[in-house]
Motif scaffolding. Structure first.
Motif, PDB file in Angstrom:
ATOM      1  N   SER A   6       0.832  -1.198   0.000  1.00 48.31           N
ATOM      2  CA  SER A   6       0.000   0.000   0.000  1.00 48.31           C
ATOM      3  C   SER A   6       0.866   1.247   0.000  1.00 48.31           C
ATOM      4  CB  SER A   6      -0.963   0.006   1.187  1.00 48.31           C
ATOM      5  OG  SER A   6      -0.245   0.091   2.399  1.00 48.31           O
ATOM      6  N   VAL A   7       1.996   1.206   0.693  1.00 44.14           N
ATOM      7  CA  VAL A   7       2.913   2.350   0.675  1.00 44.14           C
ATOM      8  C   VAL A   7       3.527   2.473  -0.707  1.00 44.14           C
ATOM      9  CG1 VAL A   7       5.101   3.224   1.565  1.00 44.14           C
ATOM     10  CG2 VAL A   7       3.425   2.283   3.136  1.00 44.14           C
ATOM     11  N   ARG A   8       3.896   1.377  -1.294  1.00 49.52           N
ATOM     12  CA  ARG A   8       4.566   1.392  -2.588  1.00 49.52           C
ATOM     13  C   ARG A   8       3.682   1.987  -3.669  1.00 49.52           C
ATOM     14  NH1 ARG A   8       6.771  -3.680  -6.027  1.00 49.52           N
ATOM     15  NH2 ARG A   8       8.252  -2.504  -7.247  1.00 49.52           N
ATOM     16  N   HIS A   9       2.398   1.756  -3.613  1.00 52.50           N
ATOM     17  CA  HIS A   9       1.494   2.209  -4.663  1.00 52.50           C
ATOM     18  C   HIS A   9       0.724   3.461  -4.279  1.00 52.50           C
ATOM     19  CE1 HIS A   9       2.297  -1.369  -6.978  1.00 52.50           C
ATOM     20  NE2 HIS A   9       2.138  -2.070  -5.886  1.00 52.50           N
ATOM     21  N   GLY A  10       0.825   3.894  -3.041  1.00 48.27           N
ATOM     22  CA  GLY A  10       0.050   5.040  -2.576  1.00 48.27           C
ATOM     23  C   GLY A  10       0.655   6.355  -2.999  1.00 48.27           C
ATOM     24  N   PRO A  11      -0.035   7.457  -2.674  1.00 51.36           N
ATOM     25  CA  PRO A  11       0.457   8.770  -3.067  1.00 51.36           C
ATOM     26  C   PRO A  11       1.791   9.121  -2.418  1.00 51.36           C
ATOM     27  CG  PRO A  11      -1.516   8.961  -1.704  1.00 51.36           C
ATOM     28  CD  PRO A  11      -1.287   7.507  -1.976  1.00 51.36           C
ATOM     29  N   LYS A  12       2.046   8.606  -1.231  1.00 50.41           N
ATOM     30  CA  LYS A  12       3.346   8.802  -0.589  1.00 50.41           C
ATOM     31  C   LYS A  12       4.140   7.535  -0.829  1.00 50.41           C
ATOM     32  CE  LYS A  12       1.840  12.033   2.883  1.00 50.41           C
ATOM     33  NZ  LYS A  12       1.793  12.368   4.284  1.00 50.41           N
ATOM     34  N   ALA A  13       4.745   7.446  -2.004  1.00 51.39           N
ATOM     35  CA  ALA A  13       5.338   6.198  -2.469  1.00 51.39           C
ATOM     36  C   ALA A  13       6.651   5.841  -1.787  1.00 51.39           C
ATOM     37  CB  ALA A  13       5.546   6.252  -3.982  1.00 51.39           C
ATOM     38  N   GLU A  14       7.252   6.742  -1.040  1.00 52.90           N
ATOM     39  CA  GLU A  14       8.537   6.439  -0.445  1.00 52.90           C
ATOM     40  C   GLU A  14       8.380   5.742   0.902  1.00 52.90           C
ATOM     41  OE1 GLU A  14       9.794  10.417  -0.740  1.00 52.90           O
ATOM     42  OE2 GLU A  14       9.522  10.168  -2.889  1.00 52.90           O
ATOM     43  N   LEU A  15       9.136   4.685   1.093  1.00 53.29           N
ATOM     44  CA  LEU A  15       9.135   3.980   2.357  1.00 53.29           C
ATOM     45  C   LEU A  15       9.782   4.846   3.424  1.00 53.29           C
ATOM     46  CD1 LEU A  15      10.272   0.443   1.189  1.00 53.29           C
ATOM     47  CD2 LEU A  15       8.003   1.090   1.944  1.00 53.29           C
ATOM     48  N   GLU A  16       9.283   4.743   4.624  1.00 56.52           N
ATOM     49  CA  GLU A  16       9.852   5.511   5.720  1.00 56.52           C
ATOM     50  C   GLU A  16      11.318   5.127   5.893  1.00 56.52           C
ATOM     51  OE1 GLU A  16       9.143   5.977  10.451  1.00 56.52           O
ATOM     52  OE2 GLU A  16       7.408   5.645   9.184  1.00 56.52           O
ATOM     53  N   GLY A  17      12.171   6.129   5.942  1.00 54.17           N
ATOM     54  CA  GLY A  17      13.586   5.888   6.155  1.00 54.17           C
ATOM     55  C   GLY A  17      14.371   5.559   4.899  1.00 54.17           C
ATOM     56  N   CYS A  18      13.749   5.491   3.732  1.00 52.14           N
ATOM     57  CA  CYS A  18      14.460   5.176   2.495  1.00 52.14           C
ATOM     58  C   CYS A  18      15.383   6.343   2.139  1.00 52.14           C
ATOM     59  CB  CYS A  18      13.485   4.923   1.348  1.00 52.14           C
ATOM     60  SG  CYS A  18      14.320   4.473  -0.179  1.00 52.14           S
ATOM     61  N   VAL A  19      16.636   6.047   1.842  1.00 60.59           N
ATOM     62  CA  VAL A  19      17.603   7.090   1.517  1.00 60.59           C
ATOM     63  C   VAL A  19      17.982   7.087   0.031  1.00 60.59           C
ATOM     64  CG1 VAL A  19      18.563   7.195   3.843  1.00 60.59           C
ATOM     65  CG2 VAL A  19      19.546   5.624   2.167  1.00 60.59           C
ATOM     66  N   ALA A  20      17.371   6.228  -0.766  1.00 58.41           N
ATOM     67  CA  ALA A  20      17.677   6.158  -2.197  1.00 58.41           C
ATOM     68  C   ALA A  20      17.083   7.355  -2.926  1.00 58.41           C
ATOM     69  CB  ALA A  20      17.121   4.858  -2.777  1.00 58.41           C
ATOM     70  N   ARG A  21      17.613   7.624  -4.094  1.00 58.74           N
ATOM     71  CA  ARG A  21      17.107   8.716  -4.921  1.00 58.74           C
ATOM     72  C   ARG A  21      15.750   8.349  -5.501  1.00 58.74           C
ATOM     73  NH1 ARG A  21      20.806  11.794  -9.191  1.00 58.74           N
ATOM     74  NH2 ARG A  21      19.601  13.694  -9.116  1.00 58.74           N
ATOM     75  N   HIS A  22      14.847   9.318  -5.522  1.00 64.52           N
ATOM     76  CA  HIS A  22      13.511   9.129  -6.092  1.00 64.52           C
ATOM     77  C   HIS A  22      13.287  10.172  -7.180  1.00 64.52           C
ATOM     78  CE1 HIS A  22      13.218   7.291  -2.103  1.00 64.52           C
ATOM     79  NE2 HIS A  22      12.403   6.445  -2.691  1.00 64.52           N
ATOM     80  N   ALA A  23      12.860   9.737  -8.359  1.00 71.85           N
ATOM     81  CA  ALA A  23      12.557  10.673  -9.437  1.00 71.85           C
ATOM     82  C   ALA A  23      11.265  11.405  -9.075  1.00 71.85           C
ATOM     83  CB  ALA A  23      12.385   9.930 -10.756  1.00 71.85           C
ATOM     84  N   ARG A  24      11.237  12.701  -9.321  1.00 69.86           N
ATOM     85  CA  ARG A  24      10.017  13.485  -9.087  1.00 69.86           C
ATOM     86  C   ARG A  24       8.945  13.065 -10.072  1.00 69.86           C
ATOM     87  NH1 ARG A  24      10.484  19.805  -8.406  1.00 69.86           N
ATOM     88  NH2 ARG A  24       8.279  19.382  -8.166  1.00 69.86           N
ATOM     89  N   ALA A  25       7.701  13.244  -9.680  1.00 73.25           N
ATOM     90  CA  ALA A  25       6.592  13.019 -10.604  1.00 73.25           C
ATOM     91  C   ALA A  25       6.711  14.033 -11.738  1.00 73.25           C
ATOM     92  CB  ALA A  25       5.272  13.189  -9.872  1.00 73.25           C
ATOM     93  N   PRO A  26       6.304  13.657 -12.950  1.00 74.79           N
ATOM     94  CA  PRO A  26       6.409  14.597 -14.068  1.00 74.79           C
ATOM     95  C   PRO A  26       5.664  15.902 -13.786  1.00 74.79           C
ATOM     96  CG  PRO A  26       5.883  12.410 -14.874  1.00 74.79           C
ATOM     97  CD  PRO A  26       5.775  12.366 -13.377  1.00 74.79           C
ATOM     98  N   LEU A  27       6.306  17.008 -14.063  1.00 70.48           N
ATOM     99  CA  LEU A  27       5.717  18.323 -13.893  1.00 70.48           C
ATOM    100  C   LEU A  27       4.791  18.626 -15.064  1.00 70.48           C
ATOM    101  CD1 LEU A  27       9.012  20.163 -12.917  1.00 70.48           C
ATOM    102  CD2 LEU A  27       7.216  19.387 -11.364  1.00 70.48           C
ATOM    103  N   THR A  28       3.905  19.584 -14.897  1.00 73.32           N
ATOM    104  CA  THR A  28       3.054  20.017 -15.997  1.00 73.32           C
ATOM    105  C   THR A  28       3.948  20.483 -17.136  1.00 73.32           C
ATOM    106  OG1 THR A  28       1.364  20.722 -14.426  1.00 73.32           O
ATOM    107  CG2 THR A  28       1.223  21.628 -16.659  1.00 73.32           C
ATOM    108  N   GLY A  29       3.687  19.984 -18.327  1.00 74.92           N
ATOM    109  CA  GLY A  29       4.490  20.355 -19.482  1.00 74.92           C
ATOM    110  C   GLY A  29       5.763  19.544 -19.650  1.00 74.92           C
TER     111      GLY A  29
END
Length: 107
Positions: A6-29
């Motif tokens: 549920s965390v993986r697929h939810g709006p807050k997709a990052e696991l608590e304490g995860c330090v890996a890089r996360h790509a931002r959601a695509p911006l408008t345009g």
């Protein structure tokens, strides 16, 4: 559904304490990179950078493949991972694509 899925697929997709890089959601345009299907066997590649594959169902790897650079996208949205890569290009262009992708300016 487990708590992790549920965390993986939810709006807050990052696991608590995860330090890996996360790509931002695509911006408008945001512009779309040219994604080509990848078929086995995969060419040997050195992973130069990557985004988290535990918190998100779509992850990215910035690759050096035989003297050229590419970005690989792994999409596990439907369970079975599907691989796509950008065309192989020189480092300067690949660096621009990677920066745009992780900042949300491209997808």
């Amino acid at each position: 559904m487990t708590a992790a899925s549920s965390v993986r697929h939810g709006p807050k997709a990052e696991l608590e304490g995860c330090v890996a890089r996360h790509a931002r959601a695509p911006l408008t345009g945001a512009w779309e990179l040219d994604w080509l299907p990848v078929y086995a066997p995969l060419d040997p590649a050195r992973i130069m950078e990557s985004t988290c594959h535990r918190c998100r169902v779509v992850s990215y790897e910035y690759l050096l493949i035989g003297g050229a650079f590419a970005i690989r996208r792994t999409d596990a949205t439907l369970g079975t991972p599907k691989l796509h890569e950008t065309p192989r290009v020189r480092r300067k262009l690949a660096d621009q694509w990677w920066a745009a992708l992780v900042s949300g300016a491209a997808h």
